[in-house]
Design a protein around this motif. Structure first.
Motif, PDB file in Angstrom:
ATOM      1  N   LEU A  45       0.830  -1.202   0.000  1.00 48.73           N
ATOM      2  CA  LEU A  45       0.000   0.000   0.000  1.00 48.73           C
ATOM      3  C   LEU A  45       0.868   1.257   0.000  1.00 48.73           C
ATOM      4  O   LEU A  45       0.576   2.227  -0.726  1.00 48.73           O
ATOM      5  CB  LEU A  45      -0.917  -0.010   1.221  1.00 48.73           C
ATOM      6  CG  LEU A  45      -1.859   1.183   1.359  1.00 48.73           C
ATOM      7  CD1 LEU A  45      -2.816   1.256   0.184  1.00 48.73           C
ATOM      8  CD2 LEU A  45      -2.626   1.111   2.664  1.00 48.73           C
ATOM      9  N   LEU A  46       1.949   1.268   0.783  1.00 42.39           N
ATOM     10  CA  LEU A  46       2.846   2.432   0.784  1.00 42.39           C
ATOM     11  C   LEU A  46       3.514   2.608  -0.576  1.00 42.39           C
ATOM     12  O   LEU A  46       3.709   3.737  -1.047  1.00 42.39           O
ATOM     13  CB  LEU A  46       3.894   2.284   1.879  1.00 42.39           C
ATOM     14  CG  LEU A  46       3.399   2.329   3.329  1.00 42.39           C
ATOM     15  CD1 LEU A  46       4.572   2.248   4.284  1.00 42.39           C
ATOM     16  CD2 LEU A  46       2.587   3.585   3.587  1.00 42.39           C
ATOM     17  N   ALA A  47       3.877   1.497  -1.219  1.00 39.19           N
ATOM     18  CA  ALA A  47       4.496   1.599  -2.540  1.00 39.19           C
ATOM     19  C   ALA A  47       3.528   2.181  -3.555  1.00 39.19           C
ATOM     20  O   ALA A  47       3.923   2.955  -4.437  1.00 39.19           O
ATOM     21  CB  ALA A  47       4.983   0.218  -2.982  1.00 39.19           C
ATOM     22  N   VAL A  56      11.899  -2.191   4.462  1.00 40.99           N
ATOM     23  CA  VAL A  56      12.370  -3.244   5.358  1.00 40.99           C
ATOM     24  C   VAL A  56      11.648  -3.048   6.691  1.00 40.99           C
ATOM     25  O   VAL A  56      11.647  -1.938   7.244  1.00 40.99           O
ATOM     26  CB  VAL A  56      13.895  -3.193   5.568  1.00 40.99           C
ATOM     27  CG1 VAL A  56      14.338  -4.260   6.580  1.00 40.99           C
ATOM     28  CG2 VAL A  56      14.616  -3.397   4.246  1.00 40.99           C
ATOM     29  N   TYR A  57      11.047  -4.122   7.204  1.00 41.91           N
ATOM     30  CA  TYR A  57      10.326  -4.071   8.477  1.00 41.91           C
ATOM     31  C   TYR A  57      11.131  -4.848   9.513  1.00 41.91           C
ATOM     32  O   TYR A  57      11.396  -6.040   9.332  1.00 41.91           O
ATOM     33  CB  TYR A  57       8.927  -4.671   8.342  1.00 41.91           C
ATOM     34  CG  TYR A  57       8.008  -3.869   7.461  1.00 41.91           C
ATOM     35  CD1 TYR A  57       7.177  -2.916   8.009  1.00 41.91           C
ATOM     36  CD2 TYR A  57       7.977  -4.057   6.082  1.00 41.91           C
ATOM     37  CE1 TYR A  57       6.316  -2.166   7.220  1.00 41.91           C
ATOM     38  CE2 TYR A  57       7.129  -3.315   5.281  1.00 41.91           C
ATOM     39  CZ  TYR A  57       6.301  -2.370   5.851  1.00 41.91           C
ATOM     40  OH  TYR A  57       5.456  -1.636   5.063  1.00 41.91           O
ATOM     41  N   SER A  58      11.495  -4.164  10.588  1.00 42.83           N
ATOM     42  CA  SER A  58      12.270  -4.771  11.671  1.00 42.83           C
ATOM     43  C   SER A  58      11.545  -4.539  12.983  1.00 42.83           C
ATOM     44  O   SER A  58      11.008  -3.446  13.218  1.00 42.83           O
ATOM     45  CB  SER A  58      13.689  -4.188  11.744  1.00 42.83           C
ATOM     46  OG  SER A  58      14.364  -4.354  10.512  1.00 42.83           O
ATOM     47  N   LEU A  69      10.510  -8.675   7.439  1.00 35.50           N
ATOM     48  CA  LEU A  69      10.105  -8.739   6.036  1.00 35.50           C
ATOM     49  C   LEU A  69      10.855  -7.670   5.268  1.00 35.50           C
ATOM     50  O   LEU A  69      11.031  -6.543   5.737  1.00 35.50           O
ATOM     51  CB  LEU A  69       8.588  -8.528   5.905  1.00 35.50           C
ATOM     52  CG  LEU A  69       8.016  -8.603   4.490  1.00 35.50           C
ATOM     53  CD1 LEU A  69       8.161 -10.005   3.932  1.00 35.50           C
ATOM     54  CD2 LEU A  69       6.562  -8.160   4.477  1.00 35.50           C
ATOM     55  N   THR A  70      11.331  -8.026   4.058  1.00 35.18           N
ATOM     56  CA  THR A  70      11.964  -7.095   3.136  1.00 35.18           C
ATOM     57  C   THR A  70      11.198  -7.158   1.833  1.00 35.18           C
ATOM     58  O   THR A  70      11.132  -8.210   1.187  1.00 35.18           O
ATOM     59  CB  THR A  70      13.440  -7.451   2.908  1.00 35.18           C
ATOM     60  OG1 THR A  70      14.133  -7.420   4.171  1.00 35.18           O
ATOM     61  CG2 THR A  70      14.083  -6.473   1.960  1.00 35.18           C
ATOM     62  N   LEU A  71      10.618  -6.050   1.426  1.00 33.32           N
ATOM     63  CA  LEU A  71       9.847  -6.009   0.185  1.00 33.32           C
ATOM     64  C   LEU A  71      10.761  -5.599  -0.953  1.00 33.32           C
ATOM     65  O   LEU A  71      11.674  -4.775  -0.775  1.00 33.32           O
ATOM     66  CB  LEU A  71       8.683  -5.030   0.320  1.00 33.32           C
ATOM     67  CG  LEU A  71       7.601  -5.447   1.323  1.00 33.32           C
ATOM     68  CD1 LEU A  71       6.498  -4.413   1.352  1.00 33.32           C
ATOM     69  CD2 LEU A  71       7.045  -6.809   0.966  1.00 33.32           C
TER      70      LEU A  71
END
Length: 704
Positions: A45-47, A56-58, A69-71
């Motif tokens: 959604l942000l993209a 990157v979610y940490s 997760l790394t998109l």
């Protein structure tokens, strides 16, 4: 990302863009079942909305950040050559510790460290040698205790205004993410804790239980409650066989010439089919078919397919082999040739799925099969299979030990409890009776806190009744019950027209008498002058009385306080009130007192305790308006004990009248009539005194 003007032109304003983004993220949160799917939907959604090139979610694990997760996005160039990855990790940690966003714009490539500006020891300099603008946004925790993680996203380089807009919208998205992470961790922890507690209770129940009947019933009932299925059946194998993958190779009964014999041992619920009935035999055939005991070929009904088959065939080289789960749904969604046993089962049993797993004992031998049936397909089959394996291992060991004791006469005699003799029975009864008597005696002398309780009501320490000083009709009511008024505020208005007319007539009579007195004086008529002056004095007195009555038609508050009543105050308009009737009742809100109703004998106990101890007694008060709060009052004087408070022709009350401490901050929030319960702390007393004090009072009263 679009420039700020384009973004605001498309969505109206930056606030509207944030509101729309929050709405979309909330909608994703309701449909995503787990954290990974929500993070993926969050990044996509942000993209789409912010032209985010990658993310990157940490999450913070208490000691450091863990990448969840790394998109995908464009590669962050020159990471390895210049130590860029370490700089980004340091920026993420800095965002967590500072709890503020960090933005790294692209910079021209230079050596990150130089002799003139050495880096801080143990810290990598924050720099960005890529072609992208990198944002590190902390994920806030809803509890306010630190950050839950970091959202790392990068964009194409833009103007400073666009950078601020991106930072604002990313912070909004991170706040929604923090709320979801907090709820997801809480729900997952609650579910795992519930499962763990149930499993611990189940294992504790099986520990030491070697009676086959109670053991099997514990297994079937726990499996049914934990899995949420409709029915659970347990079959035992009179002759245990080795599991596939054991040290002796292929197990007997696993594709051998003879099939493993099974006997229905237990069933959950009231309906328990007879082990020799056709229903029990059909369930036995389905159980053997599902776990592959009838033939060596594993069908597609087994979860895992060929990979699961290879795992079972390989074994674990001396360790416990994996337990295969046989699972068959009624509707498969594809054309599969069902075995005859499975097809016959679904034709006769109203279930939507059936699953089976064998029960291995401590020697990795098959001692039975666990069969589960359900009317609705499981929402999480993987969790169901993990639960079945745990139950199977614990139940298999306990069932195998029970069967081994039954097969061995020596173990059965050692396990059996010897029958006590007649003398031993009498001695045991005497010891049990003595132990019970000692326990009761110890309980009766055990000290516990004694509290004498009574109903409590809060009332004002100063109440003023405002009476009607003139008999008239009520024209208007300016206040209501419960309102706060100041001294001199107008409360009611009475009809003063008649009084005003009489006042005007008295004034005219006064002036006329004065004129007659002056005329008589000029004519030297002393008798007429004296009579006129006497009439003028009477008219002046009437004027003063009528003027006071007219002022009293406007009823004002004599003190600052709260309107207590009467309840019919609002309906007084239009009524004629007689002289002396109470119009309004006022209470001073700065002076409160608590009235506690007690029994006569309890009041006597409190009086003796107060005189004996010589120090104040603590009274705990809880109000119905806020039962979670406890207020501490003090009973310090004998004058606060109220005996024989008359409330009617035949009823008297006994209790306490305690002043409310003005130091408490809740004084301004009190209202007259608040009710609750008060308890006078009398110290520690034996349990016997609490249990039998009323009984001894009754005996002393009637012992004449």
């Amino acid at each position: 990302m679009r420039n700020p003007e384009g973004l605001c032109g498309q969505l109206g304003s930056l606030e509207e863009a944030a509101a729309e983004l929050l709405a979309l993220l909330s909608e994703r949160a309701t449909v995503c079942p787990d954290l990974e799917s929500y993070l993926r939907a969050h990044g996509e959604l942000l993209a789409a909305r912010l032209d985010l090139n990658g993310s990157v979610y940490s999450l913070w694990n208490g000691e450091g950040l863990t990448t969840v997760l790394t998109l995908p996005g464009s590669e962050r160039d020159r990471e390895e050559e210049t130590g860029q990855r370490e700089a980004f990790e340091q920026a993420a940690l800095a965002a967590v510790h500072r709890q503020e966003s960090i933005v790294l714009p692209p910079e021209p490539f230079e050596e990150p460290a130089s002799a003139s500006a050495p880096p801080v020891p143990g810290e990598t300099p924050l720099f960005n040698r890529t072609a992208w603008e990198h944002h590190f946004v902390p994920i806030p925790s809803p509890t306010g205790e630190g950050a839950a993680g970091v959202l790392h996203g990068w964009f194409a380089a833009a103007e400073p205004e666009a950078e601020e807009a991106r930072q604002y919208l990313l912070a909004v998205a991170a706040s929604a993410l923090g709320k979801f992470v907090h709820e997801w961790i809480g729900n997952r922890g609650a579910r795992e804790l519930t499962v763990l507690q149930g499993e611990v209770h189940f294992l504790a129940g099986l520990l030491g239980e070697l009676e086959r009947g109670p053991l099997v019933q514990a297994v079937v009932h726990y499996a049914r409650e934990a899995s949420g299925c409709e029915r659970v059946l347990v079959f035992r194998a009179p002759v245990p066989s080795l599991l596939p993958g054991g040290k002796k190779g292929r197990a007997e009964g696993w594709g051998g010439k003879r099939k493993l014999r099974l006997v229905l041992e237990g069933c959950s619920g009231v309906h328990h089919p007879n082990p020799r009935s056709e229903q029990a035999r059909q369930a036995e055939r389905v159980a053997r078919r599902l776990v592959g005991l009838a033939e060596p070929r594993l069908t597609r009904l087994l979860i895992g397919g060929e990979a699961r088959r290879e795992e079972h065939a390989a074994g674990h080289q001396g360790e416990e082999p994996a337990l295969a789960i046989g699972f068959a749904p009624r509707e498969t969604g594809e054309e599969i040739e069902r075995p005859e046993e499975i097809a016959a089962y679904f034709d006769s049993v109203p279930m939507e799925w059936v699953a089976a797993v064998w029960l291995p004992d401590s020697w990795q031998r098959i001692c039975g099969i666990l069969l589960l049936e359900g009317r609705a397909l499981p929402a999480d089959p993987a969790a169901l299979f993990v639960l079945m394996r745990r139950i199977a291992r614990a139940a298999g060991r306990a069932l195998g030990a029970s069967l081994r004791i039954e097969e061995s006469p020596a173990l059965r005699r050692a396990w059996a409890r010897p029958a006590p003799s007649a003398g031993g029975k009498r001695l045991g009864k005497s010891l049990r009776a003595a132990a019970a008597a000692l326990g009761v005696a110890a309980l009766l002398v055990m000290p516990v806190p004694l509290r004498i309780k009574g109903e409590a009501v809060v009332r004002s320490g100063l109440t003023v009744a405002v009476p009607a000083l003139v008999s008239a009709r009520v024209e208007s009511v300016r206040v209501g019950v419960g309102e706060r008024v100041e001294r001199g505020d107008l409360l009611l208005e009475l009809d003063g027209a008649d009084t005003l007319l009489k006042l005007r007539e008295a004034e005219q009579e006064y002036r006329r008498n004065l004129s007659e007195a002056d005329l008589a004086l000029s004519l030297h008529k002393d008798a007429q002058m004296q009579a006129a002056r006497l009439s003028a004095q009477k008219a002046a007195a009437a004027i003063q009385r009528l003027a006071a009555d007219y002022r009293n038609t406007r009823v004002r508050a004599p003190i600052s306080g709260l309107i207590l009543g009467p309840e019919t105050l609002f309906f007084r308009k239009g009524q004629v009130v007689p002289f002396g009737e109470t119009l309004v009742e006022l209470a001073d809100p700065s002076r409160w007192e608590v009235k506690v109703s007690l029994r006569e004998q309890d009041l006597d106990r409190i009086s003796r305790a107060l005189a004996k101890s010589g120090r104040p007694l603590v009274v705990r008060l809880r109000l119905q308006a806020d039962p979670t709060r406890s207020y501490r009052l003090v009973l310090s004087r004998a004058s606060e004990l109220r005996q024989g408070i008359h409330e009617g022709a035949t009823r008297y009350e006994f209790g306490l009248l305690l002043p409310w401490p003005s130091a408490l901050p809740e004084t301004g929030a009190l209202k007259s009539g608040m009710r609750g319960v008060a308890a006078v702390e009398m110290g520690w007393r034996p349990v016997a005194e609490l249990l039998f004090r009323d009984f001894w009072d009754f005996v002393r009263l009637h012992w004449l």
